[in-house]
Motif scaffolding. Structure first.
Motif, PDB file in Angstrom:
ATOM      1  N   VAL A 163       0.882  -1.122   0.076  1.00 34.59           N
ATOM      2  CA  VAL A 163      -0.114  -0.004   0.118  1.00 34.59           C
ATOM      3  C   VAL A 163       0.860   1.181   0.041  1.00 34.59           C
ATOM      4  O   VAL A 163       1.873   1.295   0.638  1.00 34.59           O
ATOM      5  N   PHE A 164       0.573   2.150  -0.892  1.00 30.26           N
ATOM      6  CA  PHE A 164       1.369   3.348  -0.838  1.00 30.26           C
ATOM      7  C   PHE A 164       1.082   4.262   0.446  1.00 30.26           C
ATOM      8  O   PHE A 164       0.103   4.665   0.761  1.00 30.26           O
ATOM      9  N   THR A 165       2.155   4.477   1.006  1.00 33.76           N
ATOM     10  CA  THR A 165       2.198   5.195   2.210  1.00 33.76           C
ATOM     11  C   THR A 165       2.993   6.784   2.309  1.00 33.76           C
ATOM     12  O   THR A 165       3.023   7.482   3.050  1.00 33.76           O
ATOM     13  N   GLY A 166       3.872   6.491   1.205  1.00 35.28           N
ATOM     14  CA  GLY A 166       4.680   7.805   0.954  1.00 35.28           C
ATOM     15  C   GLY A 166       6.178   7.510   1.802  1.00 35.28           C
ATOM     16  O   GLY A 166       6.925   8.205   1.586  1.00 35.28           O
ATOM     17  N   GLU A 167       6.203   6.382   2.057  1.00 33.16           N
ATOM     18  CA  GLU A 167       7.218   5.759   2.695  1.00 33.16           C
ATOM     19  C   GLU A 167       7.933   4.707   2.254  1.00 33.16           C
ATOM     20  O   GLU A 167       7.466   4.064   1.497  1.00 33.16           O
ATOM     21  N   VAL A 207      13.300 -10.494   0.235  1.00 28.96           N
ATOM     22  CA  VAL A 207      12.059 -10.479   1.033  1.00 28.96           C
ATOM     23  C   VAL A 207      11.672  -9.075   1.320  1.00 28.96           C
ATOM     24  O   VAL A 207      12.683  -8.272   1.625  1.00 28.96           O
ATOM     25  N   VAL A 208      10.506  -8.680   0.889  1.00 28.56           N
ATOM     26  CA  VAL A 208      10.241  -7.332   0.916  1.00 28.56           C
ATOM     27  C   VAL A 208       9.069  -7.017   2.372  1.00 28.56           C
ATOM     28  O   VAL A 208       8.196  -7.850   2.411  1.00 28.56           O
ATOM     29  N   ARG A 209       9.569  -6.103   2.848  1.00 29.18           N
ATOM     30  CA  ARG A 209       8.636  -5.771   4.009  1.00 29.18           C
ATOM     31  C   ARG A 209       7.799  -4.549   3.834  1.00 29.18           C
ATOM     32  O   ARG A 209       8.558  -3.524   3.101  1.00 29.18           O
ATOM     33  N   GLY A 210       6.798  -4.390   4.315  1.00 31.18           N
ATOM     34  CA  GLY A 210       5.762  -3.144   3.984  1.00 31.18           C
ATOM     35  C   GLY A 210       6.297  -1.890   4.686  1.00 31.18           C
ATOM     36  O   GLY A 210       5.865  -0.817   4.152  1.00 31.18           O
ATOM     37  N   SER A 211       7.160  -1.930   5.487  1.00 27.07           N
ATOM     38  CA  SER A 211       7.723  -0.339   6.052  1.00 27.07           C
ATOM     39  C   SER A 211       9.121  -0.700   6.790  1.00 27.07           C
ATOM     40  O   SER A 211       9.470  -1.863   6.931  1.00 27.07           O
ATOM     41  N   ARG A 212       9.581   0.370   7.348  1.00 27.80           N
ATOM     42  CA  ARG A 212      11.020   0.347   8.021  1.00 27.80           C
ATOM     43  C   ARG A 212      10.568  -0.057   9.471  1.00 27.80           C
ATOM     44  O   ARG A 212      11.572  -0.483  10.463  1.00 27.80           O
ATOM     45  N   GLU A 213       9.467  -0.390  10.055  1.00 31.70           N
ATOM     46  CA  GLU A 213       9.008  -0.645  11.464  1.00 31.70           C
ATOM     47  C   GLU A 213       9.733  -2.124  11.733  1.00 31.70           C
ATOM     48  O   GLU A 213       9.790  -2.964  10.834  1.00 31.70           O
ATOM     49  N   PRO A 214      10.120  -2.261  13.083  1.00 32.71           N
ATOM     50  CA  PRO A 214      10.734  -3.546  13.305  1.00 32.71           C
ATOM     51  C   PRO A 214       9.678  -4.726  12.976  1.00 32.71           C
ATOM     52  O   PRO A 214       8.467  -4.298  13.481  1.00 32.71           O
ATOM     53  N   ASN A 215       9.963  -5.905  12.549  1.00 27.85           N
ATOM     54  CA  ASN A 215       9.100  -6.985  12.670  1.00 27.85           C
ATOM     55  C   ASN A 215       8.066  -6.525  11.477  1.00 27.85           C
ATOM     56  O   ASN A 215       6.796  -7.007  11.705  1.00 27.85           O
ATOM     57  N   SER A 216       8.238  -5.711  10.442  1.00 26.20           N
ATOM     58  CA  SER A 216       7.158  -5.359   9.690  1.00 26.20           C
ATOM     59  C   SER A 216       6.846  -6.456   8.757  1.00 26.20           C
ATOM     60  O   SER A 216       7.643  -7.384   8.601  1.00 26.20           O
ATOM     61  N   PRO A 217       5.560  -6.657   8.771  1.00 26.62           N
ATOM     62  CA  PRO A 217       5.417  -8.084   7.847  1.00 26.62           C
ATOM     63  C   PRO A 217       5.562  -8.027   6.376  1.00 26.62           C
ATOM     64  O   PRO A 217       6.013  -7.047   5.771  1.00 26.62           O
ATOM     65  N   VAL A 218       5.902  -9.230   5.970  1.00 26.58           N
ATOM     66  CA  VAL A 218       6.460  -9.704   4.654  1.00 26.58           C
ATOM     67  C   VAL A 218       5.267  -9.471   3.737  1.00 26.58           C
ATOM     68  O   VAL A 218       4.206  -9.802   3.789  1.00 26.58           O
ATOM     69  N   VAL A 219       5.541  -8.322   2.744  1.00 30.91           N
ATOM     70  CA  VAL A 219       4.504  -8.372   1.666  1.00 30.91           C
ATOM     71  C   VAL A 219       4.968  -8.974   0.184  1.00 30.91           C
ATOM     72  O   VAL A 219       3.817  -9.480  -0.485  1.00 30.91           O
ATOM     73  N   THR A 220       6.055  -9.400   0.021  1.00 29.12           N
ATOM     74  CA  THR A 220       6.457 -10.005  -1.279  1.00 29.12           C
ATOM     75  C   THR A 220       7.612 -10.754  -0.859  1.00 29.12           C
ATOM     76  O   THR A 220       8.440 -10.379  -0.133  1.00 29.12           O
ATOM     77  N   LYS A 221       7.596 -12.097  -1.646  1.00 28.70           N
ATOM     78  CA  LYS A 221       9.008 -12.612  -1.669  1.00 28.70           C
ATOM     79  C   LYS A 221       9.143 -12.952  -3.106  1.00 28.70           C
ATOM     80  O   LYS A 221       8.295 -12.950  -3.907  1.00 28.70           O
ATOM     81  N   ALA A 222      10.527 -12.895  -3.557  1.00 29.04           N
ATOM     82  CA  ALA A 222      10.879 -12.941  -5.007  1.00 29.04           C
ATOM     83  C   ALA A 222      12.389 -13.741  -5.022  1.00 29.04           C
ATOM     84  O   ALA A 222      13.060 -13.727  -4.027  1.00 29.04           O
ATOM     85  N   GLU A 223      12.758 -14.017  -6.301  1.00 30.91           N
ATOM     86  CA  GLU A 223      13.829 -14.852  -6.680  1.00 30.91           C
ATOM     87  C   GLU A 223      14.300 -14.184  -7.996  1.00 30.91           C
ATOM     88  O   GLU A 223      13.234 -14.098  -9.006  1.00 30.91           O
ATOM     89  N   THR A 224      15.280 -13.829  -8.391  1.00 28.99           N
ATOM     90  CA  THR A 224      15.852 -13.498  -9.662  1.00 28.99           C
ATOM     91  C   THR A 224      17.213 -14.553  -9.912  1.00 28.99           C
ATOM     92  O   THR A 224      17.690 -14.517  -9.072  1.00 28.99           O
ATOM     93  N   LEU A 225      17.216 -15.274 -10.995  1.00 25.53           N
ATOM     94  CA  LEU A 225      18.346 -15.771 -11.653  1.00 25.53           C
ATOM     95  C   LEU A 225      19.024 -14.594 -12.562  1.00 25.53           C
ATOM     96  O   LEU A 225      18.443 -14.340 -13.320  1.00 25.53           O
ATOM     97  N   MET A 226      20.260 -14.409 -11.913  1.00 17.26           N
ATOM     98  CA  MET A 226      21.076 -13.250 -12.726  1.00 17.26           C
ATOM     99  C   MET A 226      22.016 -14.059 -13.496  1.00 17.26           C
ATOM    100  O   MET A 226      22.990 -15.150 -13.111  1.00 17.26           O
ATOM    101  N   ALA A 227      22.395 -13.464 -14.766  1.00 19.23           N
ATOM    102  CA  ALA A 227      23.384 -13.829 -15.450  1.00 19.23           C
ATOM    103  C   ALA A 227      24.352 -12.565 -16.120  1.00 19.23           C
ATOM    104  O   ALA A 227      23.678 -11.553 -16.482  1.00 19.23           O
ATOM    105  N   PRO A 228      25.680 -12.595 -15.871  1.00 23.38           N
ATOM    106  CA  PRO A 228      26.514 -11.748 -16.275  1.00 23.38           C
ATOM    107  C   PRO A 228      26.537 -11.694 -17.865  1.00 23.38           C
ATOM    108  O   PRO A 228      26.273 -12.847 -18.267  1.00 23.38           O
ATOM    109  N   TYR A 229      26.564 -10.463 -18.362  1.00 24.08           N
ATOM    110  CA  TYR A 229      26.378 -10.335 -19.902  1.00 24.08           C
ATOM    111  C   TYR A 229      27.246  -9.405 -20.352  1.00 24.08           C
ATOM    112  O   TYR A 229      27.610  -8.287 -19.731  1.00 24.08           O
TER     113      TYR A 229
END
Length: 143
Positions: free
Chosen positions: A68-72, A93-115
């Motif tokens: 959710v957009f909060t401006g933070e 691991v993406v957390r919704g704010s800088r607050e300690p123990n902020s809930p996880v909103v998104t998890k992701a992974e990227t396979l990266m290749a040098p090019y």
């Protein structure tokens, strides 16, 4: 340590009709966080080759709850899971704010290749790149 933590700020224009950050814009926020690690932090440690060419070979995103957009800032925690000679996997691991123990909103992974942009071909990681990335392995020491 083994986890690189950075903040990225969603923009008002990132929201969709439902009032949360659109899925495609979430991927852009992950990219902004990845740039902080692979380009900015790597350069700070004298590793500049990654900024010359690095591509996403695979992307997986799990949307746990809406951002959710909060401006933070939201907080993105990244670590290296797999480190091979010509690729590596970043976990997020993406957390919704800088607050300690902020809930996880998104998890992701990227396979990266040098090019190599000059030859338009994949390349192997340099020793300096591997050393830098090894410092961000989950459970590692962090640089």
């Amino acid at each position: 340590m083994g986890v690189f933590v950075t903040g990225v700020r969603p923009r008002w224009s990132d929201m969709d009709a439902f009032g949360h950050v659109n899925h495609a814009n979430t991927v852009t926020l992950l990219e902004e966080a990845r740039i902080e690690l692979l380009f900015t932090e790597a350069a700070r440690h004298g590793v500049k080759d990654m900024a010359e060419g690095m591509v996403v070979a695979k992307l997986v995103v799990e949307y746990v709850t809406p951002i959710v957009f909060t401006g933070e800032d939201i907080v993105v925690e990244m670590s290296v899971r797999e480190l091979k000679s010509a690729s590596f996997t970043l976990d997020y691991v993406v957390r919704g704010s800088r607050e300690p123990n902020s809930p996880v909103v998104t998890k992701a992974e990227t396979l990266m290749a040098p090019y190599n942009v000059t030859t338009a071909r994949p390349r192997r990681l340099t020793e300096a790149e591997r050393d830098f990335l090894a410092g961000w392995r989950a459970g590692g020491n962090g640089a």
